[in-house]
Design a protein around this motif. Sequence first.
Motif, PDB file in Angstrom:
ATOM      1  N   ASN A  49     -24.635  10.398  -6.540  1.00 35.51           N
ATOM      2  CA  ASN A  49     -25.394  10.207  -7.774  1.00 35.51           C
ATOM      3  C   ASN A  49     -26.896  10.387  -7.579  1.00 35.51           C
ATOM      4  OD1 ASN A  49     -25.333   7.752  -6.255  1.00 35.51           O
ATOM      5  ND2 ASN A  49     -26.150   6.661  -8.042  1.00 35.51           N
ATOM      6  N   LEU A  50     -27.362  10.432  -6.322  1.00 39.91           N
ATOM      7  CA  LEU A  50     -28.779  10.608  -6.048  1.00 39.91           C
ATOM      8  C   LEU A  50     -29.101  11.976  -5.455  1.00 39.91           C
ATOM      9  CD1 LEU A  50     -29.804   7.141  -4.515  1.00 39.91           C
ATOM     10  CD2 LEU A  50     -30.153   7.957  -6.859  1.00 39.91           C
ATOM     11  N   GLU A  51     -28.085  12.754  -5.145  1.00 42.17           N
ATOM     12  CA  GLU A  51     -28.329  14.039  -4.477  1.00 42.17           C
ATOM     13  C   GLU A  51     -29.102  14.989  -5.380  1.00 42.17           C
ATOM     14  OE1 GLU A  51     -25.257  15.912  -1.922  1.00 42.17           O
ATOM     15  OE2 GLU A  51     -25.498  17.640  -3.269  1.00 42.17           O
ATOM     16  N   ILE A  52     -30.155  15.583  -4.820  1.00 47.68           N
ATOM     17  CA  ILE A  52     -30.997  16.516  -5.565  1.00 47.68           C
ATOM     18  C   ILE A  52     -30.453  17.937  -5.455  1.00 47.68           C
ATOM     19  CG2 ILE A  52     -33.319  17.508  -5.711  1.00 47.68           C
ATOM     20  CD1 ILE A  52     -34.329  14.770  -4.630  1.00 47.68           C
ATOM     21  N   ILE A  53     -30.164  18.366  -4.226  1.00 51.57           N
ATOM     22  CA  ILE A  53     -29.620  19.688  -3.974  1.00 51.57           C
ATOM     23  C   ILE A  53     -29.037  19.680  -2.573  1.00 51.57           C
ATOM     24  CG2 ILE A  53     -31.745  20.707  -3.023  1.00 51.57           C
ATOM     25  CD1 ILE A  53     -31.076  23.262  -4.636  1.00 51.57           C
ATOM     26  N   SER A  54     -28.102  20.593  -2.300  1.00 50.43           N
ATOM     27  CA  SER A  54     -27.532  20.703  -0.964  1.00 50.43           C
ATOM     28  C   SER A  54     -27.417  22.172  -0.577  1.00 50.43           C
ATOM     29  CB  SER A  54     -26.157  20.029  -0.896  1.00 50.43           C
ATOM     30  OG  SER A  54     -25.247  20.669  -1.762  1.00 50.43           O
ATOM     31  N   TYR A  55     -27.336  22.423   0.725  1.00 44.36           N
ATOM     32  CA  TYR A  55     -27.282  23.782   1.240  1.00 44.36           C
ATOM     33  C   TYR A  55     -26.191  23.883   2.300  1.00 44.36           C
ATOM     34  CZ  TYR A  55     -32.027  23.583  -0.677  1.00 44.36           C
ATOM     35  OH  TYR A  55     -33.114  23.393  -1.490  1.00 44.36           O
ATOM     36  N   GLU A  56     -25.455  24.986   2.242  1.00 44.92           N
ATOM     37  CA  GLU A  56     -24.432  25.252   3.261  1.00 44.92           C
ATOM     38  C   GLU A  56     -24.860  26.349   4.225  1.00 44.92           C
ATOM     39  OE1 GLU A  56     -20.714  25.965   1.377  1.00 44.92           O
ATOM     40  OE2 GLU A  56     -20.534  23.905   0.601  1.00 44.92           O
ATOM     41  N   ASN A  57     -25.710  27.258   3.786  1.00 42.29           N
ATOM     42  CA  ASN A  57     -26.233  28.299   4.674  1.00 42.29           C
ATOM     43  C   ASN A  57     -27.471  27.743   5.375  1.00 42.29           C
ATOM     44  OD1 ASN A  57     -24.428  30.583   3.703  1.00 42.29           O
ATOM     45  ND2 ASN A  57     -25.392  29.931   1.794  1.00 42.29           N
ATOM     46  N   ILE A  58     -27.239  26.792   6.260  1.00 45.86           N
ATOM     47  CA  ILE A  58     -28.321  25.943   6.754  1.00 45.86           C
ATOM     48  C   ILE A  58     -29.287  26.646   7.691  1.00 45.86           C
ATOM     49  CG2 ILE A  58     -27.027  23.819   6.405  1.00 45.86           C
ATOM     50  CD1 ILE A  58     -26.352  23.857   9.386  1.00 45.86           C
ATOM     51  N   THR A  59     -28.865  27.738   8.341  1.00 44.24           N
ATOM     52  CA  THR A  59     -29.770  28.423   9.267  1.00 44.24           C
ATOM     53  C   THR A  59     -30.567  29.526   8.578  1.00 44.24           C
ATOM     54  OG1 THR A  59     -27.979  29.903   9.969  1.00 44.24           O
ATOM     55  CG2 THR A  59     -28.343  27.906  11.273  1.00 44.24           C
ATOM     56  N   ASP A  60     -30.349  29.720   7.271  1.00 44.15           N
ATOM     57  CA  ASP A  60     -31.162  30.635   6.476  1.00 44.15           C
ATOM     58  C   ASP A  60     -32.293  29.852   5.814  1.00 44.15           C
ATOM     59  OD1 ASP A  60     -29.546  32.796   7.081  1.00 44.15           O
ATOM     60  OD2 ASP A  60     -28.212  32.426   5.377  1.00 44.15           O
ATOM     61  N   MET A  61     -33.302  30.575   5.351  1.00 42.14           N
ATOM     62  CA  MET A  61     -34.417  29.938   4.657  1.00 42.14           C
ATOM     63  C   MET A  61     -33.989  29.626   3.221  1.00 42.14           C
ATOM     64  SD  MET A  61     -37.720  29.131   5.156  1.00 42.14           S
ATOM     65  CE  MET A  61     -38.526  30.323   6.197  1.00 42.14           C
ATOM     66  N   ASN A  62     -33.680  28.366   2.964  1.00 42.00           N
ATOM     67  CA  ASN A  62     -33.199  27.964   1.647  1.00 42.00           C
ATOM     68  C   ASN A  62     -34.348  27.627   0.707  1.00 42.00           C
ATOM     69  OD1 ASN A  62     -30.106  27.695   1.700  1.00 42.00           O
ATOM     70  ND2 ASN A  62     -30.726  26.776   3.635  1.00 42.00           N
TER      71      ASN A  62
END
Length: 321
Positions: free
Chosen positions: A272-285
Amino acid sequence: MKKLFFIPLIVILNQIMAAQPVAEYLYKFENGITVKPENTWSQVWVQQSNAPLAAGDQNPLAVNIRTLGDLIAGSSYELFANGKNVKLKEIQPGTYNLKMTFKLSGKPGTLSFLVNNIAIKPKTKTSVDITLYDYQIFVEETVASGSLSSFDTEIHRCKISTVQNYVSSIPAFYKQADHKTPVMPDEGSGKPKGTIKPGTYDVLLNISISGKNQKVWLENVQMKPGNAYKFYTNLNAGGLVYSGTNRDVKSMHLYPAGTAAKQTGTPAPVKNLEIISYENITDMNCCLPGVFDVLLSNTSPNKNEWRKNIAVNTGARTEVK
């Protein structure tokens, strides 16, 4: 009255100080196109503070402006009381409205808004600190050929970045001043580029960033026969990348700074507090500017780890290790 405040960045900034709403936000080009953010990272942050007026200082008001990224080329302000303009040399104790006007740094145009309830007190210096963050938008028109109008979109994390992977901008066209009646392109429906019959449209840019959808309206876009139109968006964002050595880390989840300190036991997602998440973590997100607690999600849930107070700045690379 429209308030240009969006929860993710408010949460971050409010840890430092309270925000003050703004009204009459208007982002408009000289050619008549109006930019209206509906669901974006855009933010206006206003703080008032007071201090004793120094001896010899005749000005009870100071306005300090900070802009994140490439957006404005200059600014001015006016003070109003009861709808009438007040000369800065004639300010008396009371409550005022402050109109801010910014000259855009890209295509000719202005961005303006109103800050209400500016309090001027006797023998007091009122300082108004304003931080402005919004996307830089261009609509480029070039001569092409044929009887239709062609369109294309281009999106960048920031001015100095290349076109982004994992970030897309899909235009949808609507009758002017009618956001319930879509107009289908002749070619390219649901795609970044295509063709459409000439006319005047309100164009909705659907921007997807790591699965988070944002919406920006470009109203009163006049598309002429045989011309090509590029809708360019500079998000004025930062870049976030995982540079650690743990190969079991599979994703990064961003939360308001301070979230990790409130959690007890094994680190775990707080949906409920998550702003954003990334799965391609070694790329420049692509990431909004701010300060975050980052949860490194591991292939084994009981090995998740927090990284606290990670600062992301516009136009800069931030590494999480």
